[in-house]
Scaffold this active site. Structure first.
Site, PDB file in Angstrom:
ATOM      1  N   ARG A 128     -12.759 -19.262   3.068  1.00  0.00           N
ATOM      2  CA  ARG A 128     -11.555 -19.856   2.484  1.00  0.00           C
ATOM      3  C   ARG A 128     -10.593 -20.227   3.610  1.00  0.00           C
ATOM      4  O   ARG A 128     -10.128 -19.367   4.357  1.00  0.00           O
ATOM      5  CB  ARG A 128     -10.880 -18.877   1.520  1.00  0.00           C
ATOM      6  N   SER A 155     -11.703 -18.360 -10.562  1.00  0.00           N
ATOM      7  CA  SER A 155     -10.567 -17.435 -10.583  1.00  0.00           C
ATOM      8  C   SER A 155      -9.970 -17.396 -11.983  1.00  0.00           C
ATOM      9  O   SER A 155      -9.843 -18.439 -12.640  1.00  0.00           O
ATOM     10  CB  SER A 155      -9.484 -17.898  -9.602  1.00  0.00           C
ATOM     11  N   LYS A 162      -1.827 -15.135  -2.423  1.00  0.00           N
ATOM     12  CA  LYS A 162      -1.468 -15.919  -3.607  1.00  0.00           C
ATOM     13  C   LYS A 162       0.053 -15.868  -3.769  1.00  0.00           C
ATOM     14  O   LYS A 162       0.578 -15.311  -4.734  1.00  0.00           O
ATOM     15  CB  LYS A 162      -2.161 -15.348  -4.850  1.00  0.00           C
TER      16      LYS A 162
END
Length: 347
Positions: A179, A248, A277
């Site tokens: 990621r 997700s 996040k």
């Protein structure tokens, strides 16, 4: 005239020798794959496919072709390569033998055309059947390893990215997601390829965050999609049925939607607030408990999970967790990986 006939016979003997060695090579490779299907996967159907192909290869191995064998005179018997001397995982073993079988079948297809056009056609069809077998078997392998994976590393940009990934793999990690949101594609492609190779070497699954195109470019095992990314059905069309797709989720509705769409696994979180996040509220342990009772596919609790709170997450019902900072910023990723895995398996 006699000399031309003699030369033709010599060429025919060489062709028979080539057919002989590649018929043996194809059968041997198929037998290795068959044994894993039979004993490793306990899958009678896949084992039967291998057995049928192996018997079909044997049917063309005539006494005339066998009689041309000259092992003492074969200049290639001593040739080897360091990669042939060890296999890092079952996956690498299977892939090596699929390559071996496919190469042998291609040689058989071409050289048999000099002797028997029907033989060439038969091996062409067998080659396509082996491609299908490889796709089915490697997809099966991916799903089995996904179910066995309890710790999931999602990378973040750090200076020692590759070193941290490899250290975690040494600790027993079997699932990694690359990621990186802001790097140029050239950099992402290079890093993805390197992590993909590490995962291959250690027998781990390699997932790409968001980017289906990047996953295809590096032959990743799948992609992980957020709620705002492309629909799973579209990703499935592009990736095929054998690669993994994760989604997700932050609540039961999103969980059910992902399952209905055909996700192979889901993320459940963020359980705790996390800078990964930023701005997204934590869902807490209630959603973890809900997933433990209602999710039929593999799911990973994610978001702010570390050594201090992992047991709270496990006690809420999680059997699998995904982590970012806990491993990416760890001083000793191998030991931290081993600790997390020990806690998850203790449950």
């Amino acid at each position: 005239m006699v000399e031309a006939h003699s030369q033709k016979q010599q060429i025919q003997q060489v062709v028979y020798r080539i057919l002989d060695v590649n018929l043996d090579r194809a059968r041997e490779g198929l037998r290795i794959i068959e044994e894993w299907c039979r004993f490793g996967l306990n899958d009678a159907n896949l084992a039967e496919v291998c057995k049928h192909l192996r018997q079909e290869v044997s049917r063309w191995h005539t006494s005339q072709i066998r009689s041309a064998r000259d092992t003492p005179g074969d200049a290639g018997t001593d040739l080897t390569h360091p990669q042939e001397e060890q296999r890092s995982s079952i996956t690498s073993l299977l892939q090596a033998n699929f390559c071996r079988v496919q190469e042998a079948l291609r040689v058989l297809e071409e050289y048999s055309k000099l002797e028997d056009a029907q033989m060439g056609k038969a091996f062409k069809q067998m080659r396509y059947q082996v491609y299908t077998l490889e796709s089915n078997l490697m997809g099966y392998q991916r799903h089995q390893l996904l179910w066995r994976s309890h710790l999931y590393l999602v990378t973040s940009p750090v200076d020692n990215l590759l070193e941290t990934v490899e250290a975690s793999l040494k600790g027993g990690l079997t699932l990694i997601q690359y990621r990186e949101k802001t790097a140029d594609d050239v950099i992402r492609l290079e890093r993805a390829r390197k992590i993909r190779q590490l995962c291959h070497d250690y027998g781990a699954l390699f997932i790409i965050n968001d980017r289906v195109d990047l996953a295809l470019a590096v032959d990743a095992d799948g992609v992980h999609l957020g709620q705002q990314d492309m629909p799973i059905a579209v990703a499935r069309q592009l990736l095929g049925s054998q690669r993994l797709i994760g989604r997700s989720t932050t609540n039961p509705q999103e969980m059910q939607g992902a399952i209905t769409e055909g996700a192979d696994y889901i993320g459940v979180g963020p359980v705790y607030e996390t800078p990964t996040k930023a701005g997204k509220a934590a869902v807490g342990l209630d959603y973890v408990s809900y997933a433990s009772k209602n999710c039929p596919i593999p799911w990973f609790a994610i978001g702010g999970i570390d050594a201090n709170n992992i047991n709270d997450v496990i006690n809420a019902g999680a059997q699998r967790v995904a982590v970012v900072r806990s491993l990416m910023h760890a001083e000793q990723p191998t030991l931290v990986t081993q600790y997390f895995i020990s806690q998850l398996y203790r449950k």
